[in-house]
Scaffold this motif. Structure first.
Motif, mmCIF file in Angstrom:
data_model
loop_
_atom_site.group_PDB
_atom_site.id
_atom_site.type_symbol
_atom_site.label_atom_id
_atom_site.label_comp_id
_atom_site.label_asym_id
_atom_site.label_seq_id
_atom_site.Cartn_x
_atom_site.Cartn_y
_atom_site.Cartn_z
ATOM 1 N N ARG A 70 0.842 -1.188 0.000
ATOM 2 C CA ARG A 70 0.000 0.000 0.000
ATOM 3 C C ARG A 70 0.880 1.241 0.000
ATOM 4 O O ARG A 70 2.008 1.237 0.488
ATOM 5 C CB ARG A 70 -0.929 0.039 1.221
ATOM 6 C CG ARG A 70 -1.948 -1.083 1.242
ATOM 7 C CD ARG A 70 -2.951 -0.940 0.113
ATOM 8 N NE ARG A 70 -3.973 -1.960 0.125
ATOM 9 C CZ ARG A 70 -3.941 -3.072 -0.603
ATOM 10 N NH1 ARG A 70 -2.907 -3.320 -1.397
ATOM 11 N NH2 ARG A 70 -4.928 -3.946 -0.542
ATOM 12 N N TYR A 71 0.334 2.305 -0.559
ATOM 13 C CA TYR A 71 1.010 3.593 -0.618
ATOM 14 C C TYR A 71 0.143 4.605 0.104
ATOM 15 O O TYR A 71 -1.055 4.698 -0.160
ATOM 16 C CB TYR A 71 1.194 4.026 -2.076
ATOM 17 C CG TYR A 71 2.115 3.120 -2.862
ATOM 18 C CD1 TYR A 71 3.458 3.432 -3.006
ATOM 19 C CD2 TYR A 71 1.637 1.965 -3.460
ATOM 20 C CE1 TYR A 71 4.305 2.613 -3.738
ATOM 21 C CE2 TYR A 71 2.474 1.136 -4.187
ATOM 22 C CZ TYR A 71 3.808 1.468 -4.323
ATOM 23 O OH TYR A 71 4.644 0.647 -5.040
ATOM 24 N N LEU A 72 0.750 5.365 1.024
ATOM 25 C CA LEU A 72 -0.002 6.355 1.781
ATOM 26 C C LEU A 72 -0.103 7.657 0.988
ATOM 27 O O LEU A 72 0.877 8.104 0.385
ATOM 28 C CB LEU A 72 0.666 6.628 3.134
ATOM 29 C CG LEU A 72 0.757 5.422 4.069
ATOM 30 C CD1 LEU A 72 1.471 5.804 5.352
ATOM 31 C CD2 LEU A 72 -0.618 4.849 4.359
ATOM 32 N N LYS A 73 -1.292 8.243 0.991
ATOM 33 C CA LYS A 73 -1.543 9.449 0.219
ATOM 34 C C LYS A 73 -0.554 10.555 0.568
ATOM 35 O O LYS A 73 -0.017 11.219 -0.324
ATOM 36 C CB LYS A 73 -2.979 9.938 0.433
ATOM 37 C CG LYS A 73 -3.313 11.148 -0.421
ATOM 38 C CD LYS A 73 -4.731 11.613 -0.176
ATOM 39 C CE LYS A 73 -5.119 12.762 -1.080
ATOM 40 N NZ LYS A 73 -4.247 13.897 -1.081
ATOM 41 N N GLU A 74 -0.265 10.764 1.837
ATOM 42 C CA GLU A 74 0.656 11.847 2.220
ATOM 43 C C GLU A 74 2.067 11.594 1.682
ATOM 44 O O GLU A 74 2.767 12.522 1.294
ATOM 45 C CB GLU A 74 0.669 12.083 3.738
ATOM 46 C CG GLU A 74 1.088 10.889 4.577
ATOM 47 C CD GLU A 74 -0.084 10.086 5.123
ATOM 48 O OE1 GLU A 74 0.114 9.438 6.164
ATOM 49 O OE2 GLU A 74 -1.176 10.078 4.535
ATOM 50 N N ASP A 75 2.487 10.328 1.627
ATOM 51 C CA ASP A 75 3.798 10.000 1.043
ATOM 52 C C ASP A 75 3.812 10.276 -0.457
ATOM 53 O O ASP A 75 4.804 10.774 -1.001
ATOM 54 C CB ASP A 75 4.148 8.534 1.278
ATOM 55 C CG ASP A 75 4.461 8.221 2.733
ATOM 56 O OD1 ASP A 75 4.778 9.167 3.499
ATOM 57 O OD2 ASP A 75 4.388 7.037 3.099
ATOM 58 N N LEU A 76 2.708 9.956 -1.132
ATOM 59 C CA LEU A 76 2.622 10.198 -2.578
ATOM 60 C C LEU A 76 2.635 11.692 -2.882
ATOM 61 O O LEU A 76 3.319 12.134 -3.815
ATOM 62 C CB LEU A 76 1.355 9.559 -3.149
ATOM 63 C CG LEU A 76 1.268 8.039 -3.021
ATOM 64 C CD1 LEU A 76 -0.076 7.548 -3.532
ATOM 65 C CD2 LEU A 76 2.410 7.366 -3.757
ATOM 66 N N ASP A 77 1.919 12.473 -2.090
ATOM 67 C CA ASP A 77 1.906 13.923 -2.292
ATOM 68 C C ASP A 77 3.300 14.510 -2.085
ATOM 69 O O ASP A 77 3.758 15.340 -2.869
ATOM 70 C CB ASP A 77 0.900 14.594 -1.355
ATOM 71 C CG ASP A 77 -0.542 14.291 -1.735
ATOM 72 O OD1 ASP A 77 -0.802 13.944 -2.906
ATOM 73 O OD2 ASP A 77 -1.413 14.389 -0.844
ATOM 74 N N GLN A 78 3.997 14.047 -1.052
ATOM 75 C CA GLN A 78 5.351 14.540 -0.788
ATOM 76 C C GLN A 78 6.309 14.102 -1.891
ATOM 77 O O GLN A 78 7.154 14.879 -2.334
ATOM 78 C CB GLN A 78 5.847 14.051 0.569
ATOM 79 C CG GLN A 78 7.205 14.622 0.928
ATOM 80 C CD GLN A 78 7.631 14.259 2.334
ATOM 81 O OE1 GLN A 78 6.991 13.455 3.002
ATOM 82 N NE2 GLN A 78 8.718 14.839 2.787
#
Length: 80
Positions: free
Chosen positions: A53-61
Motif C-alpha cells: 500500500r502507498y499512503l496518500k501523504e507519502d505520494l503527495d510529498q
C-alpha cells in the motif's frame, strides 16, 4: 456513518499508478530494484501482510519533491 464518504489514506498499486500518473510496472520495478543510479526513486510504500500500500501523504510529498521544469536543457553539446 456512510462508508462512501470516507477518504482513503492507503492506496493499492493500481490506485497509486493512476494517482501519480505512472505505470504499475514502474511501481513494481522500482520497489524490487530499490534506488539505482539514473533511475527515478519510487515513492515510499508499506506492507500489510502480503499487500503493498502507498499512503496518500507519502505520494503527495514524493510528487512535490520532483523538480518542476520549464524547459529541458541540452547536455553534452547534443542538439534536439
Amino acid at each position: 456513518m456512510n462508508s462512501t464518504n470516507i477518504e482513503k489514506r492507503a492506496y493499492t498499486e493500481q490506485e497509486t499508478a493512476a494517482y501519480i500518473g505512472m505505470s504499475r510496472s514502474f511501481l513494481r520495478q522500482s520497489r524490487m530494484e530499490g534506488q539505482r543510479k539514473n533511475r527515478t526513486v519510487a515513492p515510499p510504500f508499506i506492507k500489510i501482510g502480503r499487500a503493498v500500500r502507498y499512503l496518500k501523504e507519502d505520494l503527495d510529498q514524493w510528487l512535490d519533491n520532483h523538480s518542476k521544469l520549464n524547459h529541458l536543457v541540452c547536455v553534452g553539446g547534443m542538439n534536439a
